[in-house]
Scaffold this motif. Structure first.
Motif, PDB file in Angstrom:
ATOM      1  N   ARG A 109       0.827  -1.205   0.000  1.00 29.32           N
ATOM      2  CA  ARG A 109       0.000   0.000   0.000  1.00 29.32           C
ATOM      3  C   ARG A 109       0.861   1.255   0.000  1.00 29.32           C
ATOM      4  O   ARG A 109       1.823   1.358   0.770  1.00 29.32           O
ATOM      5  N   LEU A 110       0.471   2.206  -0.842  1.00 30.20           N
ATOM      6  CA  LEU A 110       1.050   3.540  -0.776  1.00 30.20           C
ATOM      7  C   LEU A 110       0.137   4.358   0.127  1.00 30.20           C
ATOM      8  O   LEU A 110      -1.043   4.553  -0.190  1.00 30.20           O
ATOM      9  N   THR A 111       0.665   4.804   1.263  1.00 28.55           N
ATOM     10  CA  THR A 111      -0.148   5.522   2.245  1.00 28.55           C
ATOM     11  C   THR A 111       0.566   6.801   2.672  1.00 28.55           C
ATOM     12  O   THR A 111       1.722   7.042   2.322  1.00 28.55           O
ATOM     13  N   TRP A 112      -0.131   7.597   3.463  1.00 24.44           N
ATOM     14  CA  TRP A 112       0.523   8.687   4.164  1.00 24.44           C
ATOM     15  C   TRP A 112       1.349   8.061   5.279  1.00 24.44           C
ATOM     16  O   TRP A 112       0.876   7.181   5.993  1.00 24.44           O
ATOM     17  N   ASP A 152      11.055   2.851  -8.982  1.00 23.69           N
ATOM     18  CA  ASP A 152      12.044   2.480  -7.970  1.00 23.69           C
ATOM     19  C   ASP A 152      11.544   1.243  -7.231  1.00 23.69           C
ATOM     20  O   ASP A 152      10.467   1.272  -6.640  1.00 23.69           O
ATOM     21  N   PRO A 153      12.270   0.130  -7.261  1.00 24.34           N
ATOM     22  CA  PRO A 153      11.815  -1.103  -6.601  1.00 24.34           C
ATOM     23  C   PRO A 153      11.445  -0.918  -5.133  1.00 24.34           C
ATOM     24  O   PRO A 153      10.576  -1.626  -4.621  1.00 24.34           O
ATOM     25  N   ARG A 154      12.075   0.033  -4.457  1.00 28.29           N
ATOM     26  CA  ARG A 154      11.774   0.262  -3.042  1.00 28.29           C
ATOM     27  C   ARG A 154      10.357   0.789  -2.837  1.00 28.29           C
ATOM     28  O   ARG A 154       9.743   0.561  -1.798  1.00 28.29           O
ATOM     29  N   PHE A 155       9.849   1.510  -3.850  1.00 27.00           N
ATOM     30  CA  PHE A 155       8.600   2.238  -3.669  1.00 27.00           C
ATOM     31  C   PHE A 155       7.438   1.690  -4.496  1.00 27.00           C
ATOM     32  O   PHE A 155       6.399   2.335  -4.613  1.00 27.00           O
TER      33      PHE A 155
END
Length: 410
Positions: A109-112, A152-155
Motif C-alpha cells: 500500500r502507498l499511504t501517508w 524504484d523497486p523500493r517504492f
C-alpha cells in the motif's frame, strides 16, 4: 509543557524562505519542467522538511517531529518504507512535500506515512501551490509522481490508500480531492476559543448545565483537593503510564484493540510527550482522576488522547472537569482553536462549533491492488453507513463491547 513544545515548531531553521516557497506570486508551472525527487531516508530531507513546515500549509501531523518519531518507533518495526516525495519548479523552489510510505503485506500500500495515528493526512503545500497547479495539472502531476515511485523497486505499490483527508490544507484546497474520494467513517470536531475562559464557558453551557458541573465538581472535591497539573520532567512518563493504564481498561470495556499493547506504541507516545507534547492531569487528592496528551501547533490545541479513572470517581465526571481545565489552558496559551481531532463522541459535538468531514482516496495500481482496493472500499462504505446511522451504531457498539467481555472471560 516541555520547553521544546513550541521551540520545535517556532524556531526557524537557517534557510531562506524565498528558496522554499517564493516571496512573490509565481506563474503556473509547466509540468515538463517540474522536478520530482523521492527519498527513502527521513534524515536526508530533515533540514529542508523542518524549514518548509514553517511556511507550508499543513497540520501538526505533517511535522517532521511527528512523522519521524512515528517511523522510528512504529513504522520501522512494521516494515514501513518511507517514500518522501519533493516537487520543485525550475527555480528549485519547493512547491510541495508528500510524506508517503509503503506498507508491506499481501498487497503493498502507498499511504501517508504514519497514517494509522495521524488524525489528519495531507501534503505540505507551499502557500502559492494552488495558484500554480490547478486541478488538471495536479492530476497530471500525481500521475507523474506515481510513475516515479513505481520506477524504484523500493517504492513499488499495488494500491493507493489515502485516508482521513480534509477538503482544505491550511488556507487552500486540498489537491488530492480531485482524484476521487469517498467520506471517511469518522469526522472530526473543533471549536473557536474566546479571549477568556469564563465568557467562553458561559457561551457554551447553559446556566443549568453550569450548575450541574459545579455540583459534580463539589462532589469530586469531597475525595480530595482538585488540581490541574501540567506534567514536567520525570512526571511526564508517570502521567503517560497512568493514561495508558486507564485507557487500556477503557479499550477492554469497549471491546477494541488496545493500541498500547502493539509494538512500539508506548515508545511512540512517550517519545512524543518528551519531545513536544503537552501532558496534563486532574488530580483529586493524590489520585490522578483524568489524564490527557495534546499538541499545540500554530495556535491550535490538538486533543490526542484522554483517559479517566473508572472507579468511584467516574460517577462525578472527572473527564469533563479535566476538559474544562484543558480548554482554559488552551485559552491561556493564546490558542485560537481547540481541535478535538477525529471521532464522533458526544462530548466533542457538545463543545464544538465546527464539524470536519474527512475523505478517503483508494486507487488500484495492479491486479492484486484491484482486489485489495475493492475490499478497502467495501469496508470503508460499511463502516461509514453504520457510524452515520445512530441506531445501527448503538447496536454495533454494544455488540462489540459484549464480544470484548466474552473474550476477556475466555
Amino acid at each position: 509543557m516541555p520547553q521544546a513544545t513550541q521551540a520545535a515548531f517556532d524556531a526557524r531553521v537557517d534557510v531562506d524562505d524565498e528558496s522554499l516557497a517564493g516571496a512573490k506570486p509565481a506563474p503556473a508551472v509547466v509540468l515538463d519542467d517540474v522536478r520530482i525527487a523521492t527519498h527513502g531516508d527521513l534524515a536526508s530531507v530533515e533540514r529542508e522538511w523542518r524549514a518548509f513546515e514553517q511556511v507550508a500549509d499543513c497540520t501538526v501531523f505533517q511535522s517532521f517531529d511527528w512523522v519521524s518519531i512515528w517511523q522510528r518507533h512504529i513504522g520501522e518495526r512494521n516494515g514501513v518504507v518511507p517514500a518522501i516525495v519533493t516537487v520543485r519548479d525550475t527555480q528549485g523552489q519547493l512547491m510541495c512535500l508528500l510524506p508517503l510510505g509503503i506498507e508491506p503485506g499481501v498487497g503493498r500500500r502507498l499511504t501517508w506515512l504514519g497514517t494509522v495515528l495521524c488524525d489528519y493526512n495531507a501534503p505540505l503545500l507551499a502557500p502559492n501551490f494552488g495558484q500554480r497547479i490547478d486541478e488538471a495539472r495536479f492530476k497530471d502531476l500525481w500521475a507523474k509522481v506515481c510513475r516515479t515511485l513505481q520506477a524504484d523497486p523500493r517504492f513499488r505499490f499495488d494500491v493507493v490508500y489515502f485516508d482521513k483527508m480534509q477538503k482544505v490544507v491550511g488556507s487552500q484546497a486540498n489537491p488530492f480531492m480531485v482524484l476521487g474520494v469517498m467520506p471517511h467513517a469518522n469526522g472530526a470536531y473543533l471549536t473557536a476559543l474566546g479571549a477568556d475562559w469564563e465568557s467562553f464557558y458561559a457561551g457554551k453551557r447553559s446556566s443549568d448545565t453550569r450548575r450541574r458541573d459545579r455540583t459534580k465538581r463539589k462532589k469530586l472535591s469531597q475525595f480530595g483537593e482538585l488540581r490541574f497539573v501540567t506534567a514536567t520532567g520525570t512526571d511526564i512518563a508517570t502521567s503517560l503510564a497512568t493514561l495508558m493504564e486507564q485507557k487500556s481498561k477503557a479499550f477492554a470495556a469497549m471491546g477494541v484493540t488496545n493500541i498500547f499493547a502493539l509494538p512500539g506504541y508506548r515508545d511512540f507516545y512517550n517519545a512524543l510527550a518528551q519531545r513536544f507534547a503537552h501532558a496534563s492531569r486532574l488530580d483529586v487528592g493524590v489520585k490522578p482522576a483524568a489524564v490527557n496528551l495534546g499538541l499545540i501547533f500554530r495556535g491550535s490545541y490538538y486533543h490526542l488522547l484522554a483517559s479517566y479513572d473508572g472507579g468511584e470517581l467516574s460517577k462525578y465526571g472527572p473527564g469533563a472537569a479535566h476538559m474544562h481545565h484543558l480548554l482554559q489552558y488552551a485559552i491561556e496559551q493564546r490558542c485560537h482553536t481547540f481541535d478535538f481531532t477525529i471521532g464522533d463522541e458526544r462530548y466533542k459535538q457538545e463543545w464544538s462549533d465546527s464539524h470536519i468531514v474527512l475523505y478517503d482516496h483508494i486507487a488500484p495500481a495492479t491486479l492484486r491492488g484491484a482486489i485489495l482496493a475493492a475490499r478497502l472500499y467495501a469496508v470503508g462504505r460499511v463502516k461509514h453507513f453504520i457510524k452515520q446511522n445512530p441506531a445501527l451504531w448503538d447496536k454495533a457498539y454494544k455488540l462489540r463491547a459484549a464480544l470484548g467481555a466474552l473474550k476477556r472471560r475466555g
